[in-house]
Design a protein around this motif. Structure first.
Motif, PDB file in Angstrom:
ATOM      1  N   UNK A  71       0.829  -1.203   0.000  1.00  0.00           N
ATOM      2  CA  UNK A  71       0.000   0.000   0.000  1.00  0.00           C
ATOM      3  C   UNK A  71       0.863   1.252   0.000  1.00  0.00           C
ATOM      4  N   UNK A  72       1.917   1.260   0.815  1.00  0.00           N
ATOM      5  CA  UNK A  72       2.844   2.382   0.844  1.00  0.00           C
ATOM      6  C   UNK A  72       4.257   1.842   0.733  1.00  0.00           C
ATOM      7  N   UNK A  73       5.106   2.573   0.032  1.00  0.00           N
ATOM      8  CA  UNK A  73       6.487   2.140  -0.153  1.00  0.00           C
ATOM      9  C   UNK A  73       7.409   3.353  -0.117  1.00  0.00           C
ATOM     10  N   UNK A  74       8.459   3.270   0.673  1.00  0.00           N
ATOM     11  CA  UNK A  74       9.443   4.342   0.790  1.00  0.00           C
ATOM     12  C   UNK A  74      10.836   3.774   0.530  1.00  0.00           C
ATOM     13  N   UNK A  75      11.686   4.584  -0.059  1.00  0.00           N
ATOM     14  CA  UNK A  75      13.094   4.225  -0.236  1.00  0.00           C
ATOM     15  C   UNK A  75      13.916   5.324   0.427  1.00  0.00           C
ATOM     16  N   UNK A  76      14.667   4.968   1.442  1.00  0.00           N
ATOM     17  CA  UNK A  76      15.388   5.967   2.229  1.00  0.00           C
ATOM     18  C   UNK A  76      16.843   5.572   2.387  1.00  0.00           C
ATOM     19  N   UNK A  77      17.710   6.566   2.390  1.00  0.00           N
ATOM     20  CA  UNK A  77      19.106   6.250   2.653  1.00  0.00           C
ATOM     21  C   UNK A  77      20.084   7.264   2.120  1.00  0.00           C
ATOM     22  N   UNK A  78      21.327   6.837   2.066  1.00  0.00           N
ATOM     23  CA  UNK A  78      22.436   7.648   1.583  1.00  0.00           C
ATOM     24  C   UNK A  78      22.623   7.342   0.097  1.00  0.00           C
TER      25      UNK A  78
ATOM     26  N   UNK B 278      11.120  12.841  -4.465  1.00  0.00           N
ATOM     27  CA  UNK B 278      12.125  13.124  -3.441  1.00  0.00           C
ATOM     28  C   UNK B 278      11.489  13.991  -2.348  1.00  0.00           C
ATOM     29  N   UNK B 279      11.124  13.363  -1.236  1.00  0.00           N
ATOM     30  CA  UNK B 279      10.336  14.044  -0.203  1.00  0.00           C
ATOM     31  C   UNK B 279      11.011  15.285   0.359  1.00  0.00           C
ATOM     32  N   UNK B 280      12.300  15.189   0.669  1.00  0.00           N
ATOM     33  CA  UNK B 280      12.953  16.304   1.346  1.00  0.00           C
ATOM     34  C   UNK B 280      13.440  17.390   0.395  1.00  0.00           C
ATOM     35  N   UNK B 281      12.806  17.475  -0.771  1.00  0.00           N
ATOM     36  CA  UNK B 281      13.017  18.634  -1.653  1.00  0.00           C
ATOM     37  C   UNK B 281      11.717  19.426  -1.804  1.00  0.00           C
ATOM     38  N   UNK B 282      10.705  19.063  -1.005  1.00  0.00           N
ATOM     39  CA  UNK B 282       9.371  19.623  -1.224  1.00  0.00           C
ATOM     40  C   UNK B 282       9.016  20.777  -0.297  1.00  0.00           C
ATOM     41  N   UNK B 283       9.816  21.009   0.764  1.00  0.00           N
ATOM     42  CA  UNK B 283       9.402  21.977   1.772  1.00  0.00           C
ATOM     43  C   UNK B 283      10.426  23.103   1.918  1.00  0.00           C
ATOM     44  N   UNK B 284       9.897  24.284   2.143  1.00  0.00           N
ATOM     45  CA  UNK B 284      10.745  25.468   2.335  1.00  0.00           C
ATOM     46  C   UNK B 284      11.315  25.454   3.755  1.00  0.00           C
ATOM     47  N   UNK B 285      12.618  25.382   3.835  1.00  0.00           N
ATOM     48  CA  UNK B 285      13.322  25.426   5.112  1.00  0.00           C
ATOM     49  C   UNK B 285      14.631  26.200   4.924  1.00  0.00           C
ATOM     50  N   UNK B 286      15.238  26.651   6.013  1.00  0.00           N
ATOM     51  CA  UNK B 286      16.568  27.242   5.890  1.00  0.00           C
ATOM     52  C   UNK B 286      17.541  26.238   5.269  1.00  0.00           C
ATOM     53  N   UNK B 287      18.585  26.740   4.650  1.00  0.00           N
ATOM     54  CA  UNK B 287      19.543  25.880   3.947  1.00  0.00           C
ATOM     55  C   UNK B 287      20.116  24.804   4.855  1.00  0.00           C
ATOM     56  N   UNK B 288      20.325  25.135   6.124  1.00  0.00           N
ATOM     57  CA  UNK B 288      20.922  24.154   7.048  1.00  0.00           C
ATOM     58  C   UNK B 288      19.991  22.972   7.295  1.00  0.00           C
TER      59      UNK B 288
ATOM     60  N   UNK C  11      21.341  12.822   0.909  1.00  0.00           N
ATOM     61  CA  UNK C  11      20.483  11.814   1.539  1.00  0.00           C
ATOM     62  C   UNK C  11      19.032  12.166   1.229  1.00  0.00           C
ATOM     63  N   UNK C  12      18.276  11.188   0.776  1.00  0.00           N
ATOM     64  CA  UNK C  12      16.889  11.459   0.384  1.00  0.00           C
ATOM     65  C   UNK C  12      15.966  10.355   0.865  1.00  0.00           C
ATOM     66  N   UNK C  13      14.711  10.734   1.079  1.00  0.00           N
ATOM     67  CA  UNK C  13      13.639   9.777   1.315  1.00  0.00           C
ATOM     68  C   UNK C  13      12.682   9.881   0.130  1.00  0.00           C
TER      69      UNK C  13
END
Length: 335
Positions: free
Chosen positions: A126-133, A174-184, A208-210
């Motif tokens: 039902x749900x599938x994620x690929x996470x890592x380096x 790529x989940x962690x490219x979707x949200x506005x956050x400070x560069x750090x 590193x991406x999820x």
């Protein structure tokens, strides 16, 4: 053991449910309970690698299967219900480094070929994620690319191109490219390089991406990296929060049966209250009071429930699933 305690404290502080670990430097299969987490390490033939998972102990009873596909790929499956496809699959990856990929392009091709075949066999979950380096700089989105959000970092390199092609082919995001956050909070790895004067200059990369199915982008609540951890690593902790409550109608009975409650709104009607009282009294009059006290009590509660269902009926109770976090690990030293 102390490094494992540091890791679990970091995860507990940030309420991480499942964490993917890379470069554990552990070559044998093992399982141990540290704090509120179960740490599972998987076998590897290279002492410099090592994959594993840190799972909150509340999910222990839901673990369906954990296995190693290769030195660079491992899989965890969590079962949420009784249906055959009620699985959440998390694929843990450690991709070849950029230098290694340039020197041995066949190794990078083999990695993505194995990962593609694996994903195609597991995508029915039902749900599938690929996470890592991923050791890849995906960079910023280019025209026509829908697999990457508006907040990618750095310039794309060769492994980054391979990652984008992989996501495009399998319709992943790529989940962690979707949200506005400070560069750090976007960069995930810190290194150094020498300038022309021989001085060391810090480097901050997003490697590193999820990944999730593109169809599940609407479930994302947040995704970012976290620094300032107890665990000593040159990688930050990347956390993606999933709002399972956003898809309640589709997820019902994957975690537990749908809940219902009595339609108490109708009790504002005085006539209905009197009708309930009369019907309940009829049920109570039929109870055999010569039986033991526990049997009488069961009969009374059963009469109350039966009368409530017949008089006011049931309504579906609104229920929100908890946010679940998946996080690739801090890479570096053996935890």
């Amino acid at each position: 053991m102390y490094k494992q305690l540091q890791l679990t404290r970091d995860l507990e502080q940030r309420k991480v449910s499942i964490c993917c670990l890379q470069e554990t430097k552990i070559t044998e299969h093992g399982s141990s309970k540290i704090g509120d987490y179960t740490l599972i390490t998987l076998p590897t033939t290279c002492r410099h690698y090592g994959l594993g998972f840190a799972i909150n102990r509340k999910l222990d009873e839901h673990i369906s299967r954990v296995w190693s596909v290769s030195d660079r790929i491992a899989v965890l499956q969590i079962k949420w219900g009784t249906k055959p496809n009620s699985l959440v699959t998390i694929i843990n990856v450690y991709a070849p480094t950029g230098v290694r990929a340039l020197a041995n392009p066949d190794e990078l091709d083999e990695f993505y070929s194995t990962l593609t075949n694996l994903y195609n066999t597991l995508r029915s979950s039902y749900m599938c994620f690929i996470a890592g380096d991923w050791n890849a700089r995906a960079g910023k989105a280019r025209p026509g690319e829908t697999c990457i959000g508006s907040h990618g970092r750095n310039r794309r390199n060769v492994p980054g191109t391979a990652l984008i092609q992989f996501c495009t082919y399998l319709d992943l995001f790529l989940c962690n490219t979707a949200f506005r956050h400070p560069a750090r909070h976007k960069t995930t790895w810190t290194g150094t390089r020498k300038d022309s004067n021989g001085n060391y200059i810090p480097i901050f990369n997003q490697i590193d991406y999820i990944l999730c199915k593109a169809a599940h982008k609407h479930l994302l609540v947040d995704s970012r990296s976290y620094g300032g951890l107890e665990t000593n690593s040159d990688h930050k902790l990347v956390i993606t929060s999933i709002g399972l409550y956003k898809t309640y109608n589709k997820l019902k009975k994957l975690t537990h049966d749908e809940q219902e409650s009595y339609n108490l709104e109708l009790f504002r009607d005085e006539k209905l209250k009197q009708n309930y009282a009369d019907k309940l009294q009829e049920e109570l009059d039929n109870i055999d009071t010569t039986k033991p006290a526990n049997a009488i009590w069961d009969a009374v509660t059963s009469a109350m429930k039966k009368t409530a269902v017949n008089v006011v009926g049931l309504t579906r109770k609104k229920h929100k699933f908890p946010i679940t976090r998946f996080a690739p690990s801090q890479k570096g030293r053996k935890p």
